[in-house]
Every structure is written in structure tokens, then in C-alpha cells.
Scaffold this motif. Structure first.
Motif, PDB file in Angstrom:
ATOM      1  N   ASP A   1       0.811  -1.217   0.000  1.00  0.00           N
ATOM      2  CA  ASP A   1       0.000   0.000   0.000  1.00  0.00           C
ATOM      3  C   ASP A   1       0.843   1.266   0.000  1.00  0.00           C
ATOM      4  OD1 ASP A   1      -2.391  -1.327  -0.091  1.00  0.00           O
ATOM      5  OD2 ASP A   1      -2.891  -1.064   2.037  1.00  0.00           O
ATOM      6  N   GLU A   2       2.001   1.235   0.662  1.00  0.00           N
ATOM      7  CA  GLU A   2       2.834   2.432   0.708  1.00  0.00           C
ATOM      8  C   GLU A   2       3.241   2.867  -0.695  1.00  0.00           C
ATOM      9  OE1 GLU A   2       4.086   4.457   3.680  1.00  0.00           O
ATOM     10  OE2 GLU A   2       2.055   3.657   3.823  1.00  0.00           O
ATOM     11  N   MET A   3       3.690   1.927  -1.530  1.00  0.00           N
ATOM     12  CA  MET A   3       4.044   2.275  -2.906  1.00  0.00           C
ATOM     13  C   MET A   3       2.810   2.708  -3.688  1.00  0.00           C
ATOM     14  SD  MET A   3       6.970  -0.524  -3.973  1.00  0.00           S
ATOM     15  CE  MET A   3       5.857  -1.945  -3.823  1.00  0.00           C
ATOM     16  N   ALA A   4       1.673   2.062  -3.431  1.00  0.00           N
ATOM     17  CA  ALA A   4       0.434   2.432  -4.113  1.00  0.00           C
ATOM     18  C   ALA A   4       0.040   3.867  -3.771  1.00  0.00           C
ATOM     19  CB  ALA A   4      -0.690   1.466  -3.716  1.00  0.00           C
ATOM     20  N   LEU A   5       0.221   4.243  -2.507  1.00  0.00           N
ATOM     21  CA  LEU A   5      -0.108   5.609  -2.094  1.00  0.00           C
ATOM     22  C   LEU A   5       0.844   6.614  -2.731  1.00  0.00           C
ATOM     23  CD1 LEU A   5      -0.872   4.734   1.610  1.00  0.00           C
ATOM     24  CD2 LEU A   5      -2.535   5.623  -0.034  1.00  0.00           C
ATOM     25  N   GLY A   6       2.101   6.224  -2.910  1.00  0.00           N
ATOM     26  CA  GLY A   6       3.040   7.070  -3.635  1.00  0.00           C
ATOM     27  C   GLY A   6       2.621   7.234  -5.082  1.00  0.00           C
ATOM     28  N   ALA A   7       2.147   6.140  -5.693  1.00  0.00           N
ATOM     29  CA  ALA A   7       1.661   6.201  -7.075  1.00  0.00           C
ATOM     30  C   ALA A   7       0.465   7.136  -7.190  1.00  0.00           C
ATOM     31  CB  ALA A   7       1.290   4.804  -7.557  1.00  0.00           C
ATOM     32  N   ILE A   8      -0.411   7.080  -6.196  1.00  0.00           N
ATOM     33  CA  ILE A   8      -1.597   7.950  -6.195  1.00  0.00           C
ATOM     34  C   ILE A   8      -1.181   9.421  -6.138  1.00  0.00           C
ATOM     35  CG2 ILE A   8      -3.550   8.667  -4.755  1.00  0.00           C
ATOM     36  CD1 ILE A   8      -3.952   5.653  -4.141  1.00  0.00           C
ATOM     37  N   GLU A   9      -0.156   9.720  -5.332  1.00  0.00           N
ATOM     38  CA  GLU A   9       0.355  11.094  -5.267  1.00  0.00           C
ATOM     39  C   GLU A   9       0.883  11.523  -6.628  1.00  0.00           C
ATOM     40  OE1 GLU A   9       2.847  12.339  -1.961  1.00  0.00           O
ATOM     41  OE2 GLU A   9       2.284  10.505  -0.889  1.00  0.00           O
ATOM     42  N   ALA A  10       1.596  10.626  -7.301  1.00  0.00           N
ATOM     43  CA  ALA A  10       2.155  10.951  -8.621  1.00  0.00           C
ATOM     44  C   ALA A  10       1.052  11.181  -9.646  1.00  0.00           C
ATOM     45  CB  ALA A  10       3.078   9.826  -9.081  1.00  0.00           C
ATOM     46  N   LEU A  11      -0.026  10.446  -9.526  1.00  0.00           N
ATOM     47  CA  LEU A  11      -1.116  10.528 -10.505  1.00  0.00           C
ATOM     48  C   LEU A  11      -1.999  11.750 -10.287  1.00  0.00           C
ATOM     49  CD1 LEU A  11      -2.195   6.776 -10.541  1.00  0.00           C
ATOM     50  CD2 LEU A  11      -1.116   8.022 -12.427  1.00  0.00           C
ATOM     51  N   GLY A  12      -2.084  12.229  -9.066  1.00  0.00           N
ATOM     52  CA  GLY A  12      -2.946  13.379  -8.787  1.00  0.00           C
ATOM     53  C   GLY A  12      -4.402  13.065  -9.084  1.00  0.00           C
ATOM     54  N   GLU A  13      -5.068  13.948  -9.824  1.00  0.00           N
ATOM     55  CA  GLU A  13      -6.492  13.782 -10.118  1.00  0.00           C
ATOM     56  C   GLU A  13      -6.780  12.587 -11.020  1.00  0.00           C
ATOM     57  OE1 GLU A  13      -8.061  17.379 -11.674  1.00  0.00           O
ATOM     58  OE2 GLU A  13      -7.821  18.508  -9.795  1.00  0.00           O
ATOM     59  N   ARG A  14      -5.768  12.042 -11.659  1.00  0.00           N
ATOM     60  CA  ARG A  14      -5.967  10.883 -12.540  1.00  0.00           C
ATOM     61  C   ARG A  14      -6.174   9.587 -11.752  1.00  0.00           C
ATOM     62  NH1 ARG A  14      -1.205  10.503 -16.696  1.00  0.00           N
ATOM     63  NH2 ARG A  14      -2.725   9.242 -17.848  1.00  0.00           N
ATOM     64  N   ALA A  15      -5.752   9.578 -10.493  1.00  0.00           N
ATOM     65  CA  ALA A  15      -5.857   8.372  -9.671  1.00  0.00           C
ATOM     66  C   ALA A  15      -7.316   7.984  -9.453  1.00  0.00           C
ATOM     67  CB  ALA A  15      -5.182   8.596  -8.323  1.00  0.00           C
ATOM     68  N   GLY A  16      -7.636   6.752  -9.833  1.00  0.00           N
ATOM     69  CA  GLY A  16      -8.990   6.247  -9.664  1.00  0.00           C
ATOM     70  C   GLY A  16      -9.941   6.639 -10.770  1.00  0.00           C
ATOM     71  N   ARG A  17      -9.544   7.625 -11.564  1.00  0.00           N
ATOM     72  CA  ARG A  17     -10.392   8.070 -12.663  1.00  0.00           C
ATOM     73  C   ARG A  17      -9.841   7.563 -13.990  1.00  0.00           C
ATOM     74  NH1 ARG A  17     -10.411  14.348 -13.765  1.00  0.00           N
ATOM     75  NH2 ARG A  17      -8.452  13.720 -14.776  1.00  0.00           N
ATOM     76  N   ASP A  18      -8.662   8.029 -14.364  1.00  0.00           N
ATOM     77  CA  ASP A  18      -8.050   7.599 -15.621  1.00  0.00           C
ATOM     78  C   ASP A  18      -7.171   6.365 -15.434  1.00  0.00           C
ATOM     79  OD1 ASP A  18      -9.167   9.889 -16.790  1.00  0.00           O
ATOM     80  OD2 ASP A  18      -7.409  11.088 -16.258  1.00  0.00           O
ATOM     81  N   ILE A  19      -6.570   6.244 -14.278  1.00  0.00           N
ATOM     82  CA  ILE A  19      -5.656   5.131 -14.003  1.00  0.00           C
ATOM     83  C   ILE A  19      -6.040   4.487 -12.667  1.00  0.00           C
ATOM     84  CG2 ILE A  19      -3.256   4.452 -13.599  1.00  0.00           C
ATOM     85  CD1 ILE A  19      -2.381   6.770 -15.358  1.00  0.00           C
ATOM     86  N   LYS A  20      -6.280   3.193 -12.701  1.00  0.00           N
ATOM     87  CA  LYS A  20      -6.650   2.452 -11.497  1.00  0.00           C
ATOM     88  C   LYS A  20      -5.390   1.999 -10.759  1.00  0.00           C
ATOM     89  CE  LYS A  20     -10.953   2.703 -12.843  1.00  0.00           C
ATOM     90  NZ  LYS A  20     -11.899   3.623 -12.178  1.00  0.00           N
ATOM     91  N   VAL A  21      -5.456   1.983  -9.451  1.00  0.00           N
ATOM     92  CA  VAL A  21      -4.324   1.574  -8.624  1.00  0.00           C
ATOM     93  C   VAL A  21      -4.761   0.433  -7.707  1.00  0.00           C
ATOM     94  CG1 VAL A  21      -2.630   2.289  -6.886  1.00  0.00           C
ATOM     95  CG2 VAL A  21      -3.356   3.901  -8.669  1.00  0.00           C
ATOM     96  N   ILE A  22      -3.965  -0.624  -7.688  1.00  0.00           N
ATOM     97  CA  ILE A  22      -4.210  -1.777  -6.815  1.00  0.00           C
ATOM     98  C   ILE A  22      -3.040  -1.878  -5.838  1.00  0.00           C
ATOM     99  CG2 ILE A  22      -4.709  -4.249  -6.692  1.00  0.00           C
ATOM    100  CD1 ILE A  22      -6.690  -2.712  -8.434  1.00  0.00           C
TER     101      ILE A  22
END
Length: 317
Positions: A230-251
Motif C-alpha cells: 500500500d505504501e508504494m500504491a499511495l506514492g503512485a496515487i500522489e504521482a497521478l494526482g487527479e488521474r488516480a482512480g479516474r483515468d488510471i486504477k491503482v491496486i
């Protein structure tokens, strides 16, 4: 695989361990258990305490130790394999009767485990195991199955088609190897989902952010990212910004408090939820058996759960 630098460190530590454990064995024979020792003294050697997952594991271990009247000596290696080997050396010289280890590196810890074996100190591994030496009991989530579940959740989140990225954990850790194997096997059953880039981010949030940023520059059209914790996933979410969960899914993988919140908020499509407190408690239970000269259970696999918005409120209750 060892780098030359790591091998040099481990070789030096191994030599020190041999001498130290020989002295420790003499001390036990003469009845000197060392400071902090005693018949119920157990060392819990953690890879790190900066990761919330291992904080929860520690809390579960401490609670069970308090219930059983076990003195728990907690060590934090700060993800430094050489430092962890030094701590395992100290565990013997201070009179620990059992060692519970959560290896920073499954390969680098082998010398320390073998030295503990030679000193007749039982070893319990939790979450990650050692690549060699004798481990009396290994308690872990079913990481291979969890990796497969992550692959299925990712494929489902993008309609079973598209390019994806993978953020890998610490190279050499059994958890990263097993989750990676499970994900690779699982994603192979989804032929229209293609991994176009993968790189280690060492189970770290900041590295997850940086690695994701770099990978996205090379692969701008990805639809999803699987992170091995999850820690790396949360870092990915920070990198994605508004795209996280909308344009790009994170697991993600772990089911930490922050990870579950990201699932609730829709920024993370799913996380493979572990039960770290239960892992810690189970490790102490097996250590208790070994303290009493009873046979420990050789392997315990704790169930993992795919957590999405549909069941996130029920997870962990």
C-alpha cells in the motif's frame, strides 16, 4: 542476488556472528543469560517501523506477548540488512531464548539465521522468510494467492484490457517474490492486459511516487498500476494526482489504514488486505511453544482478502 557491496557487508557480519554466537553459547552453558535475558525473553527483529503495516504487526505481537507473560525485545533494522544481522547477533548475547525475525532481505539474513541455528536458538520468521538456514516456524499471508487476486482485481477494474505498470518491493524479500509470482501467474490469464513496465520502489511511499513519475513518462497510456504494498500504491496515487482512480486504477497490497481510506475515497480500486496484527500474534504464539520446548507449527498461512469499495467497511472487523 547479492551486490558486491551487500556481499562484502554480509561476509564481515558473518565472521562477527560466528565469534559472538560462540561466546553466547558459553554464557548460556554457565547460566549467564546476559542483560535483558530470562527464560521467557524473545527478540522481535523487524525490517522497519516506518511502514504502518509493521507497526500493526508489532502491536499484535506485543499484545499477545503481554497475554502470555513473554518479554518482547523489539528491534528495528530500518531496512538495513547489515544492521539487522548485528541485531540478531545482539539477540544471542543478551540472552534471548527465541528470535522472531521479519527479514529485511531474505538472502542477506541467511548467515544470521544459520548462526542462530548453531547457537541452538529457535527462529520464527514472520511475513518474510529466510532463503537458507532452519526456520522453526514461518507465519505469513498467502502472498502468492494474494498476487493472483491483485491481478484479477486489476483486470476487472480496467475492463480486462490495457497496458499496466508494476511497482515491486524490496528485491530479495520473499514477500516481493511471492506477490510478484502470483501477479505474473494471474495476469497471464488475462491476455489483453499487458505489463509494459515494472521497477522496484522498495516498499516505500516516496520511492513509489518517484518511480511512478518516471514510468509514466515512458508509458503515458497505462490504465492501471499494481503496487506490491500500500505504501508504494499511495506514492503512485500522489504521482497521478487527479488521474488516480479516474483515468488510471491503482491496486495495492496490505490493507493498511491509509490504504483502506484510499479505497473508500475511490483513489485506489482495491487492496489485498492482510491481517498484520494477527501475523504478529501468531508469531509470538509459536515462539511461546518453542520457549516451552514444544514443537512449533512449521508454516501458518493467514488469509488475505480483496478489499474494494463494496466491502471496505467490513474488512478487519
Amino acid at each position: 542476488m547479492f551486490t558486491k557491496k551487500t556481499l562484502k557487508k554480509v561476509t564481515a557480519v558473518s565472521a562477527a556472528l560466528v565469534l559472538a554466537f560462540g561466546a553466547a553459547a558459553c554464557n548460556r552453558d554457565s547460566g549467564d543469560s546476559g542483560s535483558g535475558g530470562g527464560d521467557n525473553s524473545v527478540t522481535l527483529a523487524l525490517s522497519t517501523r516506518t511502514n504502518p503495516f509493521f507497526v500493526q504487526l508489532q502491536e499484535g505481537a506485543q499484545k499477545k506477548a503481554d497475554e502470555l507473560g513473554i518479554k518482547l525485545n523489539i528491534q528495528d533494522a530500518s531496512d538495513d540488512a547489515a544492521k539487522q544481522n548485528d541485531q540478531l547477533n545482539n539477540a544471542a548475547t543478551t540472552g534471548s531464548k527465541v528470535v522472531i525475525v521479519n527479514p529485511t532481505d531474505s538472502d542477506a539474513v541467511v548467515a544470521a539465521v544459520q548462526a542462530l541455528n548453531n547457537a541452538n536458538i529457535p527462529v520464527v520468521a514472520v511475513d518474510r522468510s529466510a532463503s537458507g538456514g532452519t526456520v522453526d516456524s514461518f507465519i505469513a499471508s498467502d502472498n502468492v494467492t494474494g498476487g493472483k487476486q491483485a491481478a484479477d482485481a486489476l483486470a476487472q477494474s480496467i475492463g480486462d484490457e490495457g497496458e499496466v505498470l508494476v511497482l515491486q518491493g524490496i528485491a530479495g524479500s520473499s514477500a516481493s517474490r511471492d506477490r510478484g509470482k502470483g501477479f505474473t501467474d494471474g495476469i497471464a490469464t488475462h491476455p489483453n492486459v499487458r505489463v509494459v513496465g515494472q521497477q522496484t520502489a522498495n516498499f516505500d511511499r516516496t520511492e513509489g511516487l518517484n518511480v511512478t513519475t518516471n514510468l509514466l513518462q515512458a508509458h503515458p497510456d497505462v490504465k492501471a498500476i499494481f503496487a506490491e504494498n500500500d505504501e508504494m500504491a499511495l506514492g503512485a496515487i500522489e504521482a497521478l494526482g487527479e488521474r488516480a482512480g479516474r483515468d488510471i486504477k491503482v491496486i495495492g497490497f496490505d490493507g493498511t489504514e491509509d490504504g483502506l481510506k484510499a479505497v473508500t475515497d475511490g483513489k485506489m480500486a482495491a487492496t489485498i488486505g492482510q491481517q498484520p496484527a494477527k501475523l504478529g500474534a501468531q508469531a509470538v504464539e509459536q515462539a511461546s511453544k518453542l520457549l516451552k520446548k514444544e514443537q512449533a507449527q512449521s508454516e501458518i498461512h493467514v488469509e488475505v482478502v480483496t478489499v474494494t469499495q463494496e466491502n471496505v467497511k467490513e474488512f478487519g472487523k
